[in-house]
Design an enzyme around this catalytic site. Structure first.
Site, PDB file in Angstrom:
ATOM      1  N   ARG A 104       0.894  -1.168   0.000  1.00 45.28           N
ATOM      2  CA  ARG A 104       0.000   0.000   0.000  1.00 45.28           C
ATOM      3  C   ARG A 104       0.925   1.208   0.000  1.00 45.28           C
ATOM      4  O   ARG A 104       1.628   1.449   0.993  1.00 45.28           O
ATOM      5  CB  ARG A 104      -0.906   0.006   1.231  1.00 45.28           C
ATOM      6  CG  ARG A 104      -1.632   1.305   1.417  1.00 45.28           C
ATOM      7  CD  ARG A 104      -2.725   1.223   2.453  1.00 45.28           C
ATOM      8  NE  ARG A 104      -3.832   0.425   1.964  1.00 45.28           N
ATOM      9  CZ  ARG A 104      -5.035   0.367   2.555  1.00 45.28           C
ATOM     10  NH1 ARG A 104      -5.275   1.066   3.642  1.00 45.28           N
ATOM     11  NH2 ARG A 104      -5.995  -0.378   2.045  1.00 45.28           N
ATOM     12  N   HIS A 131      -7.419   0.884  -6.310  1.00 50.67           N
ATOM     13  CA  HIS A 131      -7.532  -0.115  -5.226  1.00 50.67           C
ATOM     14  C   HIS A 131      -8.110  -1.401  -5.841  1.00 50.67           C
ATOM     15  O   HIS A 131      -9.255  -1.760  -5.595  1.00 50.67           O
ATOM     16  CB  HIS A 131      -8.446   0.439  -4.140  1.00 50.67           C
ATOM     17  CG  HIS A 131      -8.321  -0.256  -2.810  1.00 50.67           C
ATOM     18  ND1 HIS A 131      -7.489  -1.337  -2.593  1.00 50.67           N
ATOM     19  CD2 HIS A 131      -8.929  -0.010  -1.625  1.00 50.67           C
ATOM     20  CE1 HIS A 131      -7.594  -1.717  -1.333  1.00 50.67           C
ATOM     21  NE2 HIS A 131      -8.460  -0.940  -0.721  1.00 50.67           N
ATOM     22  N   GLN A 134      -9.798  -4.357  -3.740  1.00 43.84           N
ATOM     23  CA  GLN A 134     -11.094  -3.966  -3.181  1.00 43.84           C
ATOM     24  C   GLN A 134     -12.212  -4.196  -4.206  1.00 43.84           C
ATOM     25  O   GLN A 134     -13.271  -4.737  -3.881  1.00 43.84           O
ATOM     26  CB  GLN A 134     -11.052  -2.483  -2.774  1.00 43.84           C
ATOM     27  CG  GLN A 134     -12.375  -1.936  -2.292  1.00 43.84           C
ATOM     28  CD  GLN A 134     -12.819  -2.537  -0.973  1.00 43.84           C
ATOM     29  OE1 GLN A 134     -12.073  -2.515  -0.005  1.00 43.84           O
ATOM     30  NE2 GLN A 134     -14.025  -3.079  -0.922  1.00 43.84           N
ATOM     31  N   ASP A 229     -17.855   6.390  -0.740  1.00 40.55           N
ATOM     32  CA  ASP A 229     -16.525   6.327  -0.124  1.00 40.55           C
ATOM     33  C   ASP A 229     -16.309   7.646   0.613  1.00 40.55           C
ATOM     34  O   ASP A 229     -17.117   8.585   0.474  1.00 40.55           O
ATOM     35  CB  ASP A 229     -15.480   6.113  -1.238  1.00 40.55           C
ATOM     36  CG  ASP A 229     -14.089   5.782  -0.719  1.00 40.55           C
ATOM     37  OD1 ASP A 229     -13.913   5.600   0.500  1.00 40.55           O
ATOM     38  OD2 ASP A 229     -13.152   5.729  -1.544  1.00 40.55           O
ATOM     39  N   CYS A 270     -16.554   0.699   0.812  1.00 44.03           N
ATOM     40  CA  CYS A 270     -15.313  -0.075   0.980  1.00 44.03           C
ATOM     41  C   CYS A 270     -14.825  -0.042   2.426  1.00 44.03           C
ATOM     42  O   CYS A 270     -14.064  -0.918   2.836  1.00 44.03           O
ATOM     43  CB  CYS A 270     -14.240   0.476   0.049  1.00 44.03           C
ATOM     44  SG  CYS A 270     -14.026   2.258   0.217  1.00 44.03           S
ATOM     45  N   ARG A 298     -13.134  -9.472   1.371  1.00 49.95           N
ATOM     46  CA  ARG A 298     -11.724  -9.135   1.169  1.00 49.95           C
ATOM     47  C   ARG A 298     -10.850 -10.349   1.506  1.00 49.95           C
ATOM     48  O   ARG A 298      -9.904 -10.667   0.778  1.00 49.95           O
ATOM     49  CB  ARG A 298     -11.307  -7.943   2.058  1.00 49.95           C
ATOM     50  CG  ARG A 298     -11.834  -6.594   1.622  1.00 49.95           C
ATOM     51  CD  ARG A 298     -11.321  -6.150   0.262  1.00 49.95           C
ATOM     52  NE  ARG A 298      -9.881  -6.096   0.197  1.00 49.95           N
ATOM     53  CZ  ARG A 298      -9.134  -5.052   0.583  1.00 49.95           C
ATOM     54  NH1 ARG A 298      -9.716  -3.964   1.046  1.00 49.95           N
ATOM     55  NH2 ARG A 298      -7.818  -5.072   0.467  1.00 49.95           N
TER      56      ARG A 298
HETATM   57  N1   CP Z   1     -11.139  -0.894   2.293  1.00 49.48           N
HETATM   58  C1   CP Z   1      -9.876  -0.910   2.765  1.00 49.48           C
HETATM   59  O1   CP Z   1      -8.914  -1.022   2.016  1.00 49.48           O
HETATM   60  O2   CP Z   1      -9.766  -0.833   4.114  1.00 49.48           O
HETATM   61  P1   CP Z   1      -8.402  -0.610   4.917  1.00 49.48           P
HETATM   62  O3   CP Z   1      -7.948   0.790   4.625  1.00 49.48           O
HETATM   63  O4   CP Z   1      -8.784  -0.807   6.358  1.00 49.48           O
HETATM   64  O5   CP Z   1      -7.403  -1.621   4.450  1.00 49.48           O
END
Ligand code: CP
Length: 340
Positions: A104, A131, A134, A229, A270, A298
């Site tokens: 990330r 992402h 996701q 979001d 998400c 997930r």
């Molecule tokens: N949706 C998501 O990626 O959550 P986190 O930021 O908790 O990983």
């Protein structure tokens, strides 16, 4: 074997993305019966996080453990990532020690830099652009909550709110799979031309459609799924008053907005969510919400993705070869000279 990274769903055909979802469904069924196969026994995943995470971190770590492998949590300050060591060197060194890397990163260029040099698969766990893990999870969740009589290509997905990294990814995967995607936002917060061009090209190939509008009521009218979001993220604190004024109250997903959608319409997010900002408690906790099914998926998607990318690359030595090496090491140890 050629290495394949998972950086962007645009790098995969619709058939490949659906194959990944089919594999995920098999693993989810196995999980439901406590039978997750140990397909990644002995394998290691390096997880690099430049930003905090709950779902991505936990889902990847648990997925590796349940598949028989191991995950390492690596955060800035504890590893050299473009500081004191080049990104390329980090990618090359990790590739010699682990079987897969998930990262990330604040900037999309960072994950591209890692992938350019890594000789093991690199998975994008969210950047400032997209992402992808996701949204594979989101499509799987939509399939599980598909209205009776509809096919994937019939689904109408409306994203309400800022043109975030999740919006870009959702718009691209839905249009690649031939779905009907609408984004409702004030003009200033609608996606840039480059993102639209990619989604429109997807539609030409898949038969999907793309609508971008500031009319949120018309956007939700036929929606099977309404998704939102956060309206701002880390680093956008200075913009909060301006963003709040632009989105509130018109673009908040609340019971009044959902009254304009079909009764079967489901709500998705998400997460993390700012309750009372982009979505109300009433919707988050209401009967149309599928946000926790989405979160759970997930875990299943990470399993599918890890198996898909890593399993074909693992060495699977015969029992005879394992026994041969164990016996050689044992014989060496039994010479007794090691600690005397
Ligand atoms: N949706 C998501 O990626 O959550 P986190 O930021 O908790 O990983």
């Amino acid at each position: 074997m050629t290495v394949r990274h998972f950086i962007d769903t645009q790098d995969f055909t619709a058939a490949e993305l659906l194959q990944l979802i089919d594999l995920t469904l098999l693993l989810k069924e196995a999980d439901r019966q406590g039978c997750t196969p140990k397909l990644l026994e002995g394998a290691s995943l390096a997880m690099i996080f430049e930003e905090p995470s709950t779902r991505t971190r936990v889902s990847f770590e648990v997925a590796m453990a349940e598949l028989g492998g191991h995950a390492l949590y690596l955060k800035p300050g504890e590893i050299h990532l473009g500081v004191r060591e080049s990104l390329a060197d980090t990618a090359r060194v990790l590739s010699r020690m682990v079987d897969v890397i998930m990262a990330r990163t604040l900037k999309h260029a960072t994950i591209l830099g890692l992938a350019a040099e890594a000789i093991v698969p690199v998975i994008n766990g969210l950047t400032d652009y997209n992402h992808p893990t996701q949204v594979v999870c989101d499509v799987l969740t939509m399939m599980e909550h598909m209205p009776a009589g509809k096919r994937l290509q019939d689904l109408r997905v409306t994203f309400v709110g800022d043109a975030t990294n999740v919006l870009s990814s959702l718009m691209l995967i839905c249009t690649r799979l031939g779905m009907h995607f609408t984004h409702a936002a004030p003009v200033k917060y609608q996606p840039p031309a480059a993102w639209r061009a990619m989604a429109e090209a997807n539609c030409r190939a898949s038969g999907g459609t793309l609508t971008i509008t500031d009319d949120v009521v018309s956007a939700v009218r036929d929606a099977d799924f309404v998704y939102t979001d956060l309206w701002w993220w880390v680093g956008q604190e200075d913009e909060i008053p301006e963003r709040r004024a632009a989105f509130m109250p018109v673009y908040q997903v609340n019971a009044e907005l959902l009254r304009h959608a079909p009764a079967h319409c489901k709500f998705m997010h998400c997460l993390p969510a700012s309750r009372g900002v982009e979505v109300t408690d009433e919707v988050m906790d209401g009967p149309q919400s599928i946000v926790y099914d989405q979160s759970e998926n997930r875990l299943h998607v990470e399993k599918g993705l890890l198996v898909w990318l890593v399993y074909p690359r693992l060495k699977r030595p015969s029992a005879e070869l394992r026994a041969y090496h164990a016996a050689r090491v044992q014989a060496f140890l039994e010479q007794g000279s090691l600690w005397s």
